[in-house]
Design a protein around this motif. Structure first.
Motif, PDB file in Angstrom:
ATOM      1  N   HIS A   5       0.931  -0.968  -0.031  1.00 14.48           N
ATOM      2  CA  HIS A   5      -0.121  -0.077   0.026  1.00 14.48           C
ATOM      3  C   HIS A   5       0.917   1.307   0.187  1.00 14.48           C
ATOM      4  O   HIS A   5       1.522   1.628   0.938  1.00 14.48           O
ATOM      5  N   HIS A   7       1.144   5.062  -2.087  1.00  8.69           N
ATOM      6  CA  HIS A   7       0.674   6.257  -2.922  1.00  8.69           C
ATOM      7  C   HIS A   7       1.897   6.584  -3.886  1.00  8.69           C
ATOM      8  O   HIS A   7       2.249   7.806  -3.616  1.00  8.69           O
ATOM      9  N   GLU A  84      -7.208   2.597  -2.965  1.00  7.55           N
ATOM     10  CA  GLU A  84      -7.583   2.635  -1.747  1.00  7.55           C
ATOM     11  C   GLU A  84      -9.030   2.946  -1.739  1.00  7.55           C
ATOM     12  O   GLU A  84      -9.470   3.884  -2.476  1.00  7.55           O
ATOM     13  N   HIS A 146      -5.880  -1.604   5.817  1.00 14.20           N
ATOM     14  CA  HIS A 146      -4.518  -1.090   5.845  1.00 14.20           C
ATOM     15  C   HIS A 146      -4.478  -0.019   7.217  1.00 14.20           C
ATOM     16  O   HIS A 146      -5.613   0.323   7.204  1.00 14.20           O
ATOM     17  N   ASP A 194       2.571   3.144   2.946  1.00 15.66           N
ATOM     18  CA  ASP A 194       1.540   4.228   2.877  1.00 15.66           C
ATOM     19  C   ASP A 194       2.255   5.626   2.788  1.00 15.66           C
ATOM     20  O   ASP A 194       1.731   6.526   3.113  1.00 15.66           O
TER      21      ASP A 194
HETATM   22 MN    MN Z   1      -3.218   5.260   2.251  1.00 22.54          MN
END
Ligand code: MN
Length: 247
Positions: A5, A7, A84, A146, A194
């Motif tokens: 996970h 971005h 997400e 998450h 994350d």
């Molecule tokens: Mn996130």
């Protein structure tokens, strides 16, 4: 290295770090915050084989991106990974709660129709809502909660429902995080960064740093770090096998 996970499209220097992420990580799941971002990011990341882009619509932008819901639902059959997505029950987003719930429900209903997907889920302040939706659409696939921040009771329910939990270096550095993580069975733990949202010492956690959780896990689980890494890698392999995803 594995990161379930991140971005990746939102790091200020995303294009400069792509090659390094692709080289150092065996697998990176780049989640997106909107279906249009998924379209754009998929094009840019296409040639990086170890990076997969997940189709998402982040609950924090449920209002602004609501008009992209159709694109989300009509694209689910094309992807292996969704995220997400989720619900944010904190006061700041209470005004958009009904939109968030509508988006999440219709997303996992569509995942079920498509035969199940691997779904990276945001559940801040909304764990019971998330779990009851997953119960309703129980063939929606494999949910990964998450950065779980719910109660011990909610955690216990999620474990019983065989959810995975992706854990990042910021979560594992807090006392509450450690306490929760110590209650998760070994076989349900996965690594995430994350980044760039998750920051340690003011610096975004990088995708190749997601596996840094292994040193803390080795203390929590009281086992050698090599064994911890082994377990995490097995969990990752099992996740893909369960959903018959080949990467
Ligand atoms: Mn996130």
């Amino acid at each position: 290295m594995i990161d379930l996970h991140t971005h990746l499209d939102l790091y200020p220097n995303a294009l400069d770090i792509l090659d390094r992420v692709n080289r150092e990580n065996l697998f990176t799941l780049a989640v997106t915050t909107s279906p249009r971002a998924w379209v754009a990011t998929s094009k840019v990341f296409k040639r990086h084989n170890n990076i997969k882009v997940a189709l998402g619509l982040h609950p924090e932008v449920a209002d602004q991106k609501f008009n992209e819901l159709e694109l989300l639902l009509s694209s689910i059959h094309k992807v292996d990974f969704v995220g997400e997505v989720g619900i944010d029950g904190s006061a700041r987003y209470s005004k958009t709660l009904s939109k968030q719930e509508l988006i999440f429900e219709s997303t996992i209903r569509e995942c079920e129709k498509a035969g199940g997907r691997i779904i990276s889920i945001h559940s801040r302040g909304a764990v019971s809502k998330i779990l009851s939706s997953i119960r309703t659409y129980k063939n929606c696939g494999t949910p990964i909660l998450h950065w779980f921040s719910g109660s011990v009771e909610e955690l216990t329910t999620a474990i019983r429902m065989k959810c995975y939990f992706s854990v990042n270096p910021v979560m594992i550095s807090s006392e509450k995080g450690k306490e929760l993580i110590s209650r998760i069975p070994y076989n349900l733990v996965l690594p995430e960064s994350d980044g760039p949202f998750a920051k340690l010492a003011g610096r975004p956690v990088m995708p190749w740093e997601a596996m840094n959780i292994c040193s803390d896990l080795s203390r929590i689980w009281q086992m050698p770090i090599e064994l911890v890494k082994n377990i995490i890698e097995q969990n990752f392999k099992k996740l893909l096998q369960e959903m018959q995803v080949i990467v």
